[in-house]
Write a protein that holds these residues in place. Structure first.
Motif, mmCIF file in Angstrom:
data_model
loop_
_atom_site.group_PDB
_atom_site.id
_atom_site.type_symbol
_atom_site.label_atom_id
_atom_site.label_comp_id
_atom_site.label_asym_id
_atom_site.label_seq_id
_atom_site.Cartn_x
_atom_site.Cartn_y
_atom_site.Cartn_z
ATOM 1 N N LEU A 166 -8.293 8.492 1.292
ATOM 2 C CA LEU A 166 -8.270 9.295 2.510
ATOM 3 C C LEU A 166 -9.398 10.316 2.565
ATOM 4 C CD1 LEU A 166 -4.412 9.917 2.733
ATOM 5 C CD2 LEU A 166 -5.773 8.288 4.054
ATOM 6 N N LEU A 176 -4.220 7.402 -3.067
ATOM 7 C CA LEU A 176 -4.262 7.620 -1.623
ATOM 8 C C LEU A 176 -5.233 8.737 -1.269
ATOM 9 C CD1 LEU A 176 -0.550 7.276 -0.452
ATOM 10 C CD2 LEU A 176 -2.482 5.855 0.222
ATOM 11 N N TRP A 194 2.132 8.057 3.205
ATOM 12 C CA TRP A 194 0.766 8.278 3.686
ATOM 13 C C TRP A 194 0.677 9.591 4.456
ATOM 14 C CZ3 TRP A 194 -3.153 4.009 4.900
ATOM 15 C CH2 TRP A 194 -3.101 3.025 3.912
ATOM 16 N N CYS A 212 -1.734 12.661 3.624
ATOM 17 C CA CYS A 212 -2.662 13.233 4.609
ATOM 18 C C CYS A 212 -2.559 14.749 4.699
ATOM 19 C CB CYS A 212 -2.403 12.622 5.984
ATOM 20 S SG CYS A 212 -2.943 10.900 6.147
ATOM 21 N N TRP A 264 0.815 -1.205 0.000
ATOM 22 C CA TRP A 264 0.000 0.000 0.000
ATOM 23 C C TRP A 264 0.851 1.259 0.000
ATOM 24 C CZ3 TRP A 264 -5.409 0.427 2.423
ATOM 25 C CH2 TRP A 264 -6.213 -0.624 1.973
ATOM 26 N N ALA A 265 2.066 1.189 0.473
ATOM 27 C CA ALA A 265 2.938 2.356 0.478
ATOM 28 C C ALA A 265 3.288 2.789 -0.941
ATOM 29 C CB ALA A 265 4.213 2.052 1.261
ATOM 30 N N PRO A 308 -4.071 6.789 9.318
ATOM 31 C CA PRO A 308 -3.192 6.875 8.147
ATOM 32 C C PRO A 308 -1.920 7.680 8.358
ATOM 33 C CG PRO A 308 -5.475 7.227 7.524
ATOM 34 C CD PRO A 308 -5.442 7.184 9.014
#
Length: 318
Positions: free
Chosen positions: A38, A34, A57, A61, A26-27, A50
């Protein structure tokens, strides 16, 4: 006092292998993917999950598109308030959280719903958030007329303001907000229940309780003169008199909702006489309505340990 309630555990971080197969990571998701994921989270979920996964991440964010609103009110209102919320340390952490969001928003922050912040954070809001429309900052013992004057001069698109239990904010701020923010439709200026101060003892600092504003008619005059487009007004436990209520009703003819709960200086006749010219008024809460103590506890206070040892990271630094 009962032992403080333990904070709920943070939402579990998804297991990449379980979600996307044994060889996925997922990174390595693209920034756009993403952001799409999010954007479906609440402010609370964003901060407690997250951001702690990995650097990519965390960078996602901080994308401006995720910070048009900053809303912690649901968590504050979930249960009884903690005495720790009134500490300088907690205030500094809320300030740091809000200042981070302001920086990440790129000037696009339109709504803030928080508590226990100070002038330090609001000064940055005034400087960088010209599009702000909603400002709800209850129970802020170190928010003063100084920061509210800067908000008034630079955030002229305000349509909703909640300064309930902010006792260092005076009628002078109401004058400035009313003059500078012609689109203001909602004002909440509720005070703590001074008729039964035992509700707050052991939680709210005694000196702050004793600082309850006495100038109800001055505030009412400012509202009536400078906020003519108000549709929703809450002034629970205000110490205004019949003269103050008349000032409001003569100047705010568009009122639809009026909350006078706990306004002990008003009689039923005062209210009938003052509100007779409010043709659009649909809902009014009168002082003599029975209000269970639990209402005030659950509405004003909540319990959320926003911070613990896991949050002592760089994300709280500007």
């Amino acid at each position: 006092m009962d032992a403080p309630e333990q904070p709920p555990p943070p939402p579990p971080v998804a297991d990449p292998s379980a979600a996307s197969g044994p060889n996925s990571d997922w990174a390595e998701l693209t920034h756009e993917c993403l952001i799409n994921v999010l954007s479906r989270l609440t402010s609370e979920q964003l901060w407690t999950g997250p951001m702690l996964v990995c650097k990519s991440w965390l960078r996602a964010c901080a994308d401006p598109s995720l910070h048009s609103a900053f809303d912690l009110e649901a968590r504050f209102g979930s249960s009884r308030e903690s005495i720790r919320w009134w500490s300088p340390e907690f205030e500094r952490r809320v300030d740091a959280m809000l200042r981070s969001v302001v920086g990440w928003s790129g000037g696009g922050l339109a709504a803030i719903r928080a508590r226990h912040c100070s002038d330090r954070a609001l000064d940055l809001v005034a400087e960088r958030c010209p599009s702000l429309q909603v400002l709800s900052i209850k129970s802020c013992q170190n928010v003063t007329d100084a920061s509210m004057a800067r908000i008034a001069s630079r955030c002229t698109n305000l349509r909703e303001l909640d300064i309930s239990y902010c006792y260092e904010v005076s009628h002078e701020s109401l004058v400035l907000i009313g003059r500078s923010c012609p689109n203001l439709k909602v004002l909440k200026r509720n005070l703590m229940n001074w008729l039964d101060p035992s509700q707050h003892e052991g939680v709210v600092p005694e000196g702050y309780l004793n600082a309850c504003p006495q100038d109800g008619d001055s505030e009412a005059a400012a509202i009536g003169k400078f906020m003519p487009r108000l549709e929703h007004l809450e002034i629970r436990f205000s110490k205004l008199t019949a003269r103050g209520l008349s000032s409001i009703c003569d100047g705010c003819l568009d009122l639809v909702h009026l909350d006078l709960s706990g306004c002990a200086n008003l009689t039923s006749r005062d209210i009938v006489n003052a509100t007779s010219n409010l043709k659009n008024l649909k809902q009014i809460s009168k002082p003599n309505f029975y209000i269970p103590r639990s209402v005030f506890h659950t509405e004003r206070y909540g319990h959320w340990r926003l911070y613990d040892e896991r949050f002592q990271t760089d994300i709280f630094r500007i």
